[in-house]
Design a protein around this motif. Structure first.
Motif, PDB file in Angstrom:
ATOM      1  N   TYR A   6      12.073  -7.760  11.671  1.00 22.74           N
ATOM      2  CA  TYR A   6      11.179  -8.819  12.157  1.00 22.74           C
ATOM      3  C   TYR A   6      10.449  -8.281  13.393  1.00 22.74           C
ATOM      4  O   TYR A   6      10.761  -8.632  14.523  1.00 22.74           O
ATOM      5  CB  TYR A   6      11.989 -10.069  12.494  1.00 22.74           C
ATOM      6  CG  TYR A   6      11.195 -11.348  12.519  1.00 22.74           C
ATOM      7  CD1 TYR A   6      10.585 -11.819  11.363  1.00 22.74           C
ATOM      8  CD2 TYR A   6      11.071 -12.097  13.679  1.00 22.74           C
ATOM      9  CE1 TYR A   6       9.881 -13.009  11.359  1.00 22.74           C
ATOM     10  CE2 TYR A   6      10.362 -13.281  13.691  1.00 22.74           C
ATOM     11  CZ  TYR A   6       9.761 -13.736  12.520  1.00 22.74           C
ATOM     12  OH  TYR A   6       9.042 -14.916  12.531  1.00 22.74           O
ATOM     13  N   ASN A   9      11.488  -4.955  17.483  1.00 21.97           N
ATOM     14  CA  ASN A   9      12.759  -5.111  18.187  1.00 21.97           C
ATOM     15  C   ASN A   9      13.462  -6.423  17.834  1.00 21.97           C
ATOM     16  O   ASN A   9      14.081  -7.062  18.678  1.00 21.97           O
ATOM     17  CB  ASN A   9      12.549  -5.022  19.703  1.00 21.97           C
ATOM     18  CG  ASN A   9      11.701  -6.156  20.237  1.00 21.97           C
ATOM     19  OD1 ASN A   9      10.785  -6.625  19.566  1.00 21.97           O
ATOM     20  ND2 ASN A   9      11.995  -6.605  21.455  1.00 21.97           N
ATOM     21  N   ALA A  10      13.341  -6.828  16.577  1.00 19.02           N
ATOM     22  CA  ALA A  10      14.017  -8.054  16.135  1.00 19.02           C
ATOM     23  C   ALA A  10      14.328  -7.950  14.651  1.00 19.02           C
ATOM     24  O   ALA A  10      13.734  -7.154  13.913  1.00 19.02           O
ATOM     25  CB  ALA A  10      13.162  -9.278  16.411  1.00 19.02           C
ATOM     26  N   LEU A  12      15.631 -10.700  11.231  1.00 18.64           N
ATOM     27  CA  LEU A  12      15.741 -12.084  10.782  1.00 18.64           C
ATOM     28  C   LEU A  12      16.875 -12.191   9.783  1.00 18.64           C
ATOM     29  O   LEU A  12      16.913 -11.453   8.796  1.00 18.64           O
ATOM     30  CB  LEU A  12      14.431 -12.541  10.142  1.00 18.64           C
ATOM     31  CG  LEU A  12      14.361 -13.988   9.657  1.00 18.64           C
ATOM     32  CD1 LEU A  12      14.451 -14.958  10.838  1.00 18.64           C
ATOM     33  CD2 LEU A  12      13.081 -14.226   8.869  1.00 18.64           C
ATOM     34  N   VAL A  40      22.188  -7.104  21.821  1.00 19.74           N
ATOM     35  CA  VAL A  40      21.338  -8.255  21.510  1.00 19.74           C
ATOM     36  C   VAL A  40      20.841  -8.886  22.807  1.00 19.74           C
ATOM     37  O   VAL A  40      21.623  -9.184  23.711  1.00 19.74           O
ATOM     38  CB  VAL A  40      22.103  -9.289  20.661  1.00 19.74           C
ATOM     39  CG1 VAL A  40      21.325 -10.597  20.550  1.00 19.74           C
ATOM     40  CG2 VAL A  40      22.380  -8.721  19.273  1.00 19.74           C
ATOM     41  N   TYR A  42      18.512 -11.770  22.913  1.00 20.00           N
ATOM     42  CA  TYR A  42      18.637 -13.223  22.727  1.00 20.00           C
ATOM     43  C   TYR A  42      18.454 -13.550  21.244  1.00 20.00           C
ATOM     44  O   TYR A  42      18.047 -12.696  20.446  1.00 20.00           O
ATOM     45  CB  TYR A  42      17.641 -14.013  23.582  1.00 20.00           C
ATOM     46  CG  TYR A  42      16.178 -13.782  23.265  1.00 20.00           C
ATOM     47  CD1 TYR A  42      15.511 -14.540  22.308  1.00 20.00           C
ATOM     48  CD2 TYR A  42      15.451 -12.824  23.961  1.00 20.00           C
ATOM     49  CE1 TYR A  42      14.169 -14.350  22.041  1.00 20.00           C
ATOM     50  CE2 TYR A  42      14.102 -12.622  23.694  1.00 20.00           C
ATOM     51  CZ  TYR A  42      13.467 -13.385  22.731  1.00 20.00           C
ATOM     52  OH  TYR A  42      12.138 -13.183  22.464  1.00 20.00           O
ATOM     53  N   GLN A  43      18.771 -14.798  20.904  1.00 15.88           N
ATOM     54  CA  GLN A  43      18.676 -15.260  19.529  1.00 15.88           C
ATOM     55  C   GLN A  43      17.888 -16.561  19.463  1.00 15.88           C
ATOM     56  O   GLN A  43      17.882 -17.334  20.422  1.00 15.88           O
ATOM     57  CB  GLN A  43      20.057 -15.531  18.933  1.00 15.88           C
ATOM     58  CG  GLN A  43      21.023 -14.376  18.973  1.00 15.88           C
ATOM     59  CD  GLN A  43      22.387 -14.822  18.479  1.00 15.88           C
ATOM     60  OE1 GLN A  43      22.574 -15.112  17.303  1.00 15.88           O
ATOM     61  NE2 GLN A  43      23.359 -14.868  19.374  1.00 15.88           N
ATOM     62  N   THR A  51      16.727 -15.614  14.296  1.00 16.44           N
ATOM     63  CA  THR A  51      15.968 -14.458  14.760  1.00 16.44           C
ATOM     64  C   THR A  51      16.770 -13.796  15.869  1.00 16.44           C
ATOM     65  O   THR A  51      17.153 -14.454  16.838  1.00 16.44           O
ATOM     66  CB  THR A  51      14.589 -14.872  15.300  1.00 16.44           C
ATOM     67  OG1 THR A  51      13.864 -15.550  14.273  1.00 16.44           O
ATOM     68  CG2 THR A  51      13.792 -13.659  15.756  1.00 16.44           C
ATOM     69  N   VAL A  52      17.042 -12.513  15.698  1.00 16.09           N
ATOM     70  CA  VAL A  52      17.862 -11.772  16.661  1.00 16.09           C
ATOM     71  C   VAL A  52      16.996 -10.692  17.310  1.00 16.09           C
ATOM     72  O   VAL A  52      16.512  -9.776  16.633  1.00 16.09           O
ATOM     73  CB  VAL A  52      19.080 -11.118  15.973  1.00 16.09           C
ATOM     74  CG1 VAL A  52      19.935 -10.384  16.999  1.00 16.09           C
ATOM     75  CG2 VAL A  52      19.909 -12.167  15.234  1.00 16.09           C
ATOM     76  N   VAL A  53      16.788 -10.827  18.610  1.00 19.63           N
ATOM     77  CA  VAL A  53      15.988  -9.851  19.364  1.00 19.63           C
ATOM     78  C   VAL A  53      16.949  -8.878  20.038  1.00 19.63           C
ATOM     79  O   VAL A  53      17.915  -9.286  20.685  1.00 19.63           O
ATOM     80  CB  VAL A  53      15.108 -10.557  20.409  1.00 19.63           C
ATOM     81  CG1 VAL A  53      14.299  -9.527  21.215  1.00 19.63           C
ATOM     82  CG2 VAL A  53      14.171 -11.553  19.731  1.00 19.63           C
ATOM     83  N   PHE A  54      16.671  -7.571  19.883  1.00 18.08           N
ATOM     84  CA  PHE A  54      17.592  -6.563  20.416  1.00 18.08           C
ATOM     85  C   PHE A  54      16.849  -5.557  21.299  1.00 18.08           C
ATOM     86  O   PHE A  54      15.613  -5.493  21.311  1.00 18.08           O
ATOM     87  CB  PHE A  54      18.318  -5.847  19.277  1.00 18.08           C
ATOM     88  CG  PHE A  54      17.403  -5.190  18.268  1.00 18.08           C
ATOM     89  CD1 PHE A  54      16.915  -3.894  18.461  1.00 18.08           C
ATOM     90  CD2 PHE A  54      17.029  -5.857  17.108  1.00 18.08           C
ATOM     91  CE1 PHE A  54      16.081  -3.283  17.539  1.00 18.08           C
ATOM     92  CE2 PHE A  54      16.185  -5.252  16.166  1.00 18.08           C
ATOM     93  CZ  PHE A  54      15.712  -3.970  16.390  1.00 18.08           C
TER      94      PHE A  54
END
Length: 223
Positions: A6, A9-10, A12, A40, A42-43, A51-54
């Motif tokens: 996604y 840097n994310a 889904l 991670v 934030y989510q 949605t996972v942002v890393f």
């Protein structure tokens, strides 16, 4: 469960595309487990997805995907205790501009609408479209309804509305098209507090009835 890239840097996570308690429990369980993955950032949990942002400097999509799969959360393991938050609501006509017309549309009495709305506990499925706006569900079948054909230009803060199979609370004044059946004197969103949101995804909400006099008393005490 499907995990797809996604952006840079994310990722889904997609679960079964339906709004129900079982899917919500999976979203909540994965969300709570993913918090412990240090890469991670934030989510953003939603009805059927996360949605996972890393941090791309410390992990990439494939490695994070494997870490999430290794969590191995199964539907039968997802039942967890949630905080129940009781929300007082005044359903009197001055606070419920749509309750009379909605009662006619649904072929119910206003008392039936109030009784049904307060009869069960609702999952906080997700937060959106305003800061602190909780999407709650599911409604009793008898209360399922369409949004208003013409949205209001201004909905009062604390207004409690119905739309589709959901109920929700406006945390601040804003335009909106939900059917308004009551209003709470509680501040759902308060930017002055260290924790500005009264509700968060994963909580449970139970509505109860108050009079206009009680509404004003609670509202005054909250100032």
């Amino acid at each position: 469960m499907e995990i797809i890239p996604y952006g840079d840097n994310a990722l889904l996570i997609n679960f079964e595309q339906k709004i129900d308690s079982e899917t919500h429990q999976l979203v909540k369980s994965y969300h709570n487990a993913i918090i412990n993955i240090e890469e991670v950032v934030y989510q953003i949990p939603a009805y059927c997805s996360i949605t996972v942002v890393f941090d791309p400097e410390s992990i990439n999509f494939e490695i994070l995907k494997d870490k999430i799969k290794e969590l191995g959360i199964k539907p039968e393991q997802t039942q967890s205790k949630s905080k129940i938050i009781e929300i007082p609501v005044c359903y009197e006509t001055d606070y419920a501009p749509d309750i009379e017309s909605l009662a006619q549309d649904l072929k119910l009495s206003q008392e039936d609408i109030i009784s049904l709305h307060t009869s069960q506990t609702y999952d906080v499925y997700m937060m959106g479209f305003l800061p602190g706006f909780p999407y709650l569900g599911k409604l009793p079948k008898e209360l399922e309804c369409k949004r208003k054909s013409t949205p209001r230009k201004l909905v009062k803060s604390g207004s409690v509305g119905l739309a589709g199979i959901q109920t929700g609370i406006y945390p601040s004044e804003a335009p909106g098209g939900w059917q308004l059946i009551g209003q709470t004197p509680l501040k759902i969103f308060n930017s002055r507090k260290e924790e500005p949101f009264l509700l968060k995804m994963g909580d449970l909400v139970k509505f109860y009835t108050i009079s206009a006099t009680e509404f004003k008393k609670i509202q005054d005490e909250a100032k």
